[in-house]
Scaffold this motif. Structure first.
Motif, PDB file in Angstrom:
ATOM      1  N   LYS A   1       0.824  -1.215   0.000  1.00  0.00           N
ATOM      2  CA  LYS A   1       0.000   0.000   0.000  1.00  0.00           C
ATOM      3  C   LYS A   1       0.855   1.262   0.000  1.00  0.00           C
ATOM      4  N   ILE A   2       2.159   1.065   0.156  1.00  0.00           N
ATOM      5  CA  ILE A   2       3.030   2.236   0.326  1.00  0.00           C
ATOM      6  C   ILE A   2       3.925   2.426  -0.900  1.00  0.00           C
ATOM      7  N   ASN A   3       3.909   3.628  -1.423  1.00  0.00           N
ATOM      8  CA  ASN A   3       4.742   3.930  -2.583  1.00  0.00           C
ATOM      9  C   ASN A   3       5.815   4.936  -2.245  1.00  0.00           C
ATOM     10  N   VAL A   4       7.057   4.527  -2.394  1.00  0.00           N
ATOM     11  CA  VAL A   4       8.153   5.475  -2.259  1.00  0.00           C
ATOM     12  C   VAL A   4       9.007   5.305  -3.510  1.00  0.00           C
ATOM     13  N   ASP A   5       9.128   6.358  -4.287  1.00  0.00           N
ATOM     14  CA  ASP A   5       9.908   6.253  -5.526  1.00  0.00           C
ATOM     15  C   ASP A   5      11.318   5.788  -5.230  1.00  0.00           C
ATOM     16  N   GLY A   6      11.765   4.832  -6.005  1.00  0.00           N
ATOM     17  CA  GLY A   6      13.143   4.378  -5.857  1.00  0.00           C
ATOM     18  C   GLY A   6      13.340   3.351  -4.753  1.00  0.00           C
ATOM     19  N   VAL A   7      12.264   2.939  -4.095  1.00  0.00           N
ATOM     20  CA  VAL A   7      12.395   1.903  -3.052  1.00  0.00           C
ATOM     21  C   VAL A   7      11.419   0.779  -3.403  1.00  0.00           C
ATOM     22  N   THR A   8      11.900  -0.459  -3.376  1.00  0.00           N
ATOM     23  CA  THR A   8      11.025  -1.569  -3.775  1.00  0.00           C
ATOM     24  C   THR A   8      10.088  -1.955  -2.628  1.00  0.00           C
ATOM     25  N   THR A   9       9.000  -2.633  -3.011  1.00  0.00           N
ATOM     26  CA  THR A   9       8.042  -3.108  -2.017  1.00  0.00           C
ATOM     27  C   THR A   9       8.731  -4.042  -1.026  1.00  0.00           C
ATOM     28  N   ALA A  10       9.627  -4.870  -1.554  1.00  0.00           N
ATOM     29  CA  ALA A  10      10.327  -5.813  -0.678  1.00  0.00           C
ATOM     30  C   ALA A  10      11.173  -5.079   0.360  1.00  0.00           C
ATOM     31  N   GLU A  11      11.791  -3.974  -0.059  1.00  0.00           N
ATOM     32  CA  GLU A  11      12.610  -3.199   0.876  1.00  0.00           C
ATOM     33  C   GLU A  11      11.732  -2.560   1.952  1.00  0.00           C
ATOM     34  N   ILE A  12      10.587  -2.075   1.520  1.00  0.00           N
ATOM     35  CA  ILE A  12       9.665  -1.481   2.483  1.00  0.00           C
ATOM     36  C   ILE A  12       9.194  -2.549   3.473  1.00  0.00           C
ATOM     37  N   GLU A  13       8.856  -3.724   2.914  1.00  0.00           N
ATOM     38  CA  GLU A  13       8.399  -4.817   3.770  1.00  0.00           C
ATOM     39  C   GLU A  13       9.457  -5.157   4.818  1.00  0.00           C
ATOM     40  N   ALA A  14      10.704  -5.198   4.375  1.00  0.00           N
ATOM     41  CA  ALA A  14      11.784  -5.553   5.296  1.00  0.00           C
ATOM     42  C   ALA A  14      11.972  -4.482   6.367  1.00  0.00           C
ATOM     43  N   ALA A  15      11.622  -3.244   6.031  1.00  0.00           N
ATOM     44  CA  ALA A  15      11.842  -2.148   6.984  1.00  0.00           C
ATOM     45  C   ALA A  15      10.737  -2.044   8.029  1.00  0.00           C
ATOM     46  N   ILE A  16       9.592  -2.664   7.736  1.00  0.00           N
ATOM     47  CA  ILE A  16       8.472  -2.554   8.673  1.00  0.00           C
ATOM     48  C   ILE A  16       8.797  -3.310   9.957  1.00  0.00           C
ATOM     49  N   ALA A  17       8.563  -2.651  11.080  1.00  0.00           N
ATOM     50  CA  ALA A  17       8.941  -3.244  12.364  1.00  0.00           C
ATOM     51  C   ALA A  17       7.738  -3.282  13.297  1.00  0.00           C
ATOM     52  N   LEU A  18       7.935  -3.984  14.399  1.00  0.00           N
ATOM     53  CA  LEU A  18       6.895  -4.011  15.421  1.00  0.00           C
ATOM     54  C   LEU A  18       7.218  -2.931  16.441  1.00  0.00           C
ATOM     55  N   PRO A  19       6.337  -1.975  16.650  1.00  0.00           N
ATOM     56  CA  PRO A  19       6.634  -0.908  17.601  1.00  0.00           C
ATOM     57  C   PRO A  19       6.662  -1.461  19.028  1.00  0.00           C
ATOM     58  N   PRO A  20       7.467  -0.842  19.877  1.00  0.00           N
ATOM     59  CA  PRO A  20       7.582  -1.344  21.247  1.00  0.00           C
ATOM     60  C   PRO A  20       6.250  -1.246  22.000  1.00  0.00           C
ATOM     61  N   ASN A  21       5.453  -0.302  21.593  1.00  0.00           N
ATOM     62  CA  ASN A  21       4.228  -0.048  22.327  1.00  0.00           C
ATOM     63  C   ASN A  21       3.047  -0.153  21.367  1.00  0.00           C
ATOM     64  N   THR A  22       2.152  -1.134  21.590  1.00  0.00           N
ATOM     65  CA  THR A  22       1.071  -1.356  20.623  1.00  0.00           C
ATOM     66  C   THR A  22      -0.007  -0.274  20.685  1.00  0.00           C
ATOM     67  N   GLU A  23       0.096   0.620  21.676  1.00  0.00           N
ATOM     68  CA  GLU A  23      -0.815   1.770  21.716  1.00  0.00           C
ATOM     69  C   GLU A  23      -0.664   2.595  20.439  1.00  0.00           C
ATOM     70  N   MET A  24       0.584   2.668  19.973  1.00  0.00           N
ATOM     71  CA  MET A  24       0.859   3.498  18.800  1.00  0.00           C
ATOM     72  C   MET A  24       0.385   2.829  17.525  1.00  0.00           C
ATOM     73  N   GLY A  25       0.547   1.530  17.501  1.00  0.00           N
ATOM     74  CA  GLY A  25       0.163   0.816  16.290  1.00  0.00           C
ATOM     75  C   GLY A  25       0.663  -0.601  16.362  1.00  0.00           C
ATOM     76  N   ASP A  26       0.235  -1.432  15.407  1.00  0.00           N
ATOM     77  CA  ASP A  26       0.701  -2.821  15.378  1.00  0.00           C
ATOM     78  C   ASP A  26       1.961  -2.970  14.549  1.00  0.00           C
ATOM     79  N   TYR A  27       2.135  -2.039  13.608  1.00  0.00           N
ATOM     80  CA  TYR A  27       3.329  -2.042  12.775  1.00  0.00           C
ATOM     81  C   TYR A  27       3.810  -0.607  12.616  1.00  0.00           C
ATOM     82  N   ALA A  28       5.130  -0.472  12.412  1.00  0.00           N
ATOM     83  CA  ALA A  28       5.666   0.865  12.222  1.00  0.00           C
ATOM     84  C   ALA A  28       6.715   0.849  11.123  1.00  0.00           C
ATOM     85  N   LEU A  29       6.665   1.883  10.299  1.00  0.00           N
ATOM     86  CA  LEU A  29       7.680   2.021   9.256  1.00  0.00           C
ATOM     87  C   LEU A  29       8.516   3.258   9.571  1.00  0.00           C
TER      88      LEU A  29
END
Ligand code: ARG
Length: 564
Positions: free
Chosen positions: A14-42
């Motif tokens: 769902k995320i488009n960043v010119d010059g960055v592949t979907t796979a790279e974005i996927e690899a960068a997605i992390a689990l935030p320390p605090n789930t109050e903020m969200g379930d995933y964080a980029l």
């Protein structure tokens, strides 16, 4: 409807960043320390260079483009991070609804409609012991059969019988010298095997010559020789069919090597025509040196055909008869070279469908108390392994729950299930050591553990009789509940993955994973005594788990007792 389990991938798409592949974005997605903020964080810091913007601005920009869609509940930006909240309640709702609606077909699909998959498996040798070494091919093939069927494919299960060769001349000779009709009738395949072993130990030069003559007689259609051969064949099939029935596997064709012994001419003609056949020391071969393989032997110098020749004829026959989309050969890795040669020869013959042939290779099974050995008489018959597991299962069940009804029936499901699961749990190419204690453990990663989990879910449902739990609001999910939901939602993908990789272990591991998550939920959360809102949802979650586990185990050929 396809439920999403791979969130990181889903979000990345769902995320488009010119010059960055979907796979790279996927690899960068992390689990935030605090789930109050969200379930995933980029973290957006790494995009600052390519986008020539501050991480804060990037996070904000991306948050505006990612819209809630039933999977994603919310996207927001904070300090250069894009935070994503998953719509957990939405996932729980759609997953449970789908399971309730589809029931026994949850996880199935129609993607394979109109396509045929041939699966060559078990492929027993007539009059030879059906031993522990045949376990993997039989249950792997049986599971792949069910998995492909579940995905809508037309499946043809083929038992490519080993019913051709000089050993049958030996057998007839041994029978003529030492055999007794009644004894063989009574002793079945074991008696036939004894004759074969005796021949190998005791046959004189004279008998060897006689055996060759008997083989020739079978080939030339001699009535008596063929009658004896057919008798041995029917004894073998009657014996293995009983085991197949217990293991829940079936075949649509028993065309074996003999069936092809008069169907090789078109292959030979075509090989000749295309200039592929070479003569070497009187034999006919296809030279494969260029491909780093020894030559494929087609005809011996005496004109006799070989295993490979009959397999080539079988491949032609299967393509012509079934027009397969794929043709799988579930055969031990010892035959890697054989199948590489066959596939290569077909390719050289210009058969574009050679690419659709797959050798589904698997590793060896040995028993804890020493290697399985077919020579020197130390054969471990598969039937004995199954029988011993069923007996042990009976003892355990009897010990745990002596008042249980139908203990024999349950022991059969548990014992047979433990053998199947034990053979399917590991990646198929691995050599495995079969341990009776391990496969029958209630606590380990076993079929028994999964069956027991099902029985546990069932006992909750039994106690819920009378409660109308069909209506519920999805509560704020506890982590234990959410883990079960996610696992349930992942089942359809696991089935597809197992088919694509020819790896039923994916489903076995899935079943263990779902069981573990359900058990955690079961021990940590009240179900029947939970307050009203949560109660109905939790019962529904329990029911969905029982259904999905039953479907998963069913694909492996394992039945689920209601009680244990
Ligand atoms: N009967 C053979 C064996 O026991 C396996 C046959 C496998 N199938 C085939 N098409 N070659 O080794």
């Amino acid at each position: 409807m396809n439920v999403i389990m791979d969130y990181k991938k889903y979000i990345a798409e769902k995320i488009n960043v010119d010059g960055v592949t979907t796979a790279e974005i996927e690899a960068a997605i992390a689990l935030p320390p605090n789930t109050e903020m969200g379930d995933y964080a980029l973290p957006c810091f790494r995009f600052a260079k390519v986008m020539r913007k501050s991480p804060m601005a990037i996070a904000q920009e991306l948050a505006a483009t990612v819209k809630p869609d039933g999977v994603i509940a919310e996207a927001s930006a904070l300090n250069g991070y894009l935070n994503i909240k998953i719509d957990k309640a939405g996932l729980a709702k759609s997953t449970l609804e789908e399971i309730a609606q589809t029931g026994a077909s949850y996880g199935s699909s129609e993607t394979g409609n109109g396509k045929t998959v041939c699966i060559d498996y078990s492929s027993v040798n007539i009059a030879k012991p059906f031993h522990i070494g045949h376990l993997s091919t039989t249950v792997l093939g049986g599971a792949l059969y069910k998995i492909y069927n579940f995905l809508g494919y037309n499946v043809v299960g083929i038992n490519h019988l080993g019913d051709y060769g000089t050993q049958f001349g030996k057998l007839i000779c041994a029978y003529k010298h030492w055999g007794d009709k009644e004894e063989v009738e009574k002793g079945g395949i074991h008696a036939v095997n004894d004759l074969y072993v005796r021949f190998n130990n005791e046959a004189t030069e004279e008998m060897q010559a006689e055996a060759r003559e008997y083989f020739r007689l079978i080939e030339s259609g001699d009535k008596e020789a063929n009658e004896i051969f057919e008798w041995f064949k029917s004894l073998t099939l009657a014996y293995v069919n009983k085991i197949y029935e217990r293991l829940g596997v079936k075949f649509d064709s028993y065309n074996g090597e003999r069936f092809y012994s008069d169907k090789m001419q078109p292959v030979l003609d075509e090989l000749e025509e295309k200039g592929l056949l070479k003569t070497s020391e009187g034999a006919k071969i296809v030279d494969l040196e260029e491909f780093g393989m020894p030559p494929c032997l087609i005809l011996r110098s005496d004109g006799a055909s070989l295993y490979a020749t009959r397999d080539l004829a079988a491949a032609y026959y299967r393509k012509n008869t079934y027009d397969f989309y794929k043709c799988l050969y579930v055969v031990a890795y010892q035959q890697n070279l054989h199948f590489s040669q066959i596939f290569k020869v077909l390719e050289l013959l210009g058969k574009d469908w050679a690419k659709d042939m797959v050798h589904v290779a698997y590793g060896m099974v040995s028993l804890e108390d020493g290697a399985m050995s077919t020579r020197n008489g130390r054969v471990v018959w598969l039937e004995d392994v199954i029988e011993r597991c069923v007996e042990k299962a009976y003892a355990v069940i009897n010990d745990k729950n002596p008042a249980l009804e139908n203990k024999r029936e349950i022991a059969e499901k548990v014992g047979v299930g433990s053998v199947i699961f034990g053979a399917l749990y590991n990646n198929k190419i691995k050599d495995i050591t079969f341990s009776y204690d391990k496969v029958l453990s209630f606590e380990g990663e076993t079929g028994v553990y999964c069956q027991y989990t099902c029985a546990r879910a069932n006992s909750v449902l039994q106690k819920a009789v009378g409660i109308d739990y069909s209506k519920y609001e999805i509560p704020a999910l506890q982590p234990q509940e959410y883990e079960v939901v996610k696992a349930l939602a992942a089942f359809p993908d696991a089935v597809v993955d197992a088919a694509e990789k020819y790896e039923p272990s994916i489903i076995a591991r899935y079943a263990v994973d779902l069981s573990q998550k359900f058990n955690k939920f079961y021990f940590d959360c009240k179900i029947l005594t939970a307050e009203d809102g949560a109660r109905n949802f939790r019962i529904a979650l329990t029911e969905a788990t029982k259904q999905t586990l039953t479907n998963a185990l069913g694909l492996l050929g394992i039945g689920v007792p209601e009680k244990m």
